[in-house]
Design a protein around this motif. Structure first.
Motif, PDB file in Angstrom:
ATOM      1  N   GLY A  33      29.385  33.530  48.355  1.00 56.32           N
ATOM      2  CA  GLY A  33      30.033  34.542  49.193  1.00 56.32           C
ATOM      3  C   GLY A  33      31.526  34.622  48.934  1.00 56.32           C
ATOM      4  N   MET A  34      32.174  33.481  48.793  1.00 50.89           N
ATOM      5  CA  MET A  34      33.606  33.458  48.489  1.00 50.89           C
ATOM      6  C   MET A  34      33.876  34.036  47.103  1.00 50.89           C
ATOM      7  N   GLU A  39      35.556  38.366  43.500  1.00 45.64           N
ATOM      8  CA  GLU A  39      35.166  39.313  42.458  1.00 45.64           C
ATOM      9  C   GLU A  39      35.534  40.738  42.865  1.00 45.64           C
ATOM     10  N   ARG A  40      35.291  41.090  44.122  1.00 45.43           N
ATOM     11  CA  ARG A  40      35.656  42.429  44.611  1.00 45.43           C
ATOM     12  C   ARG A  40      37.165  42.659  44.532  1.00 45.43           C
ATOM     13  N   ARG A  45      35.197  37.082  37.742  1.00 44.27           N
ATOM     14  CA  ARG A  45      34.036  37.904  37.406  1.00 44.27           C
ATOM     15  C   ARG A  45      32.857  36.982  37.167  1.00 44.27           C
ATOM     16  N   ARG A  46      31.703  37.452  37.571  1.00 48.26           N
ATOM     17  CA  ARG A  46      30.472  36.712  37.304  1.00 48.26           C
ATOM     18  C   ARG A  46      30.037  37.083  35.895  1.00 48.26           C
ATOM     19  N   TRP A  69      37.753  33.106  35.743  1.00 49.22           N
ATOM     20  CA  TRP A  69      39.006  33.601  36.294  1.00 49.22           C
ATOM     21  C   TRP A  69      39.494  34.762  35.451  1.00 49.22           C
ATOM     22  N   ARG A  70      39.987  35.813  36.095  1.00 49.63           N
ATOM     23  CA  ARG A  70      40.501  36.987  35.382  1.00 49.63           C
ATOM     24  C   ARG A  70      42.015  37.016  35.531  1.00 49.63           C
TER      25      ARG A  70
END
Length: 71
Positions: A33-34, A39-40, A45-46, A69-70
């Motif tokens: 959930g976190m 990501e949103r 990113r998954r 991590w992006r």
């Protein structure tokens, strides 16, 4: 907890949900959930199923849920 998760992912670049759950002694669903919230916001990113973690190569890549991590 989200800030600790951010710091960890920023430092390690990518991690499996299973490893994060072990590292933070947390329920994978709570972490998911976190991670979805992050990501949103464009922070992580998954990675697609089948992406390897570049670790030991003993896990089934299809069963690994990786986040990156992006920047």
């Amino acid at each position: 907890m989200i800030s600790e998760l951010s710091i960890f992912l920023r430092a390690h670049r990518r991690a499996a949900l299973k490893d994060l759950a072990h590292r933070f002694d947390a329920d994978p669903e709570a972490l998911r959930g976190m991670l979805e919230l992050m990501e949103r916001k464009g922070l992580v990113r998954r990675l697609p199923p089948g992406t390897t973690c570049a670790g030991c190569c003993q896990c089934d890549p299809a069963a690994i849920e990786l986040y990156e991590w992006r920047e």
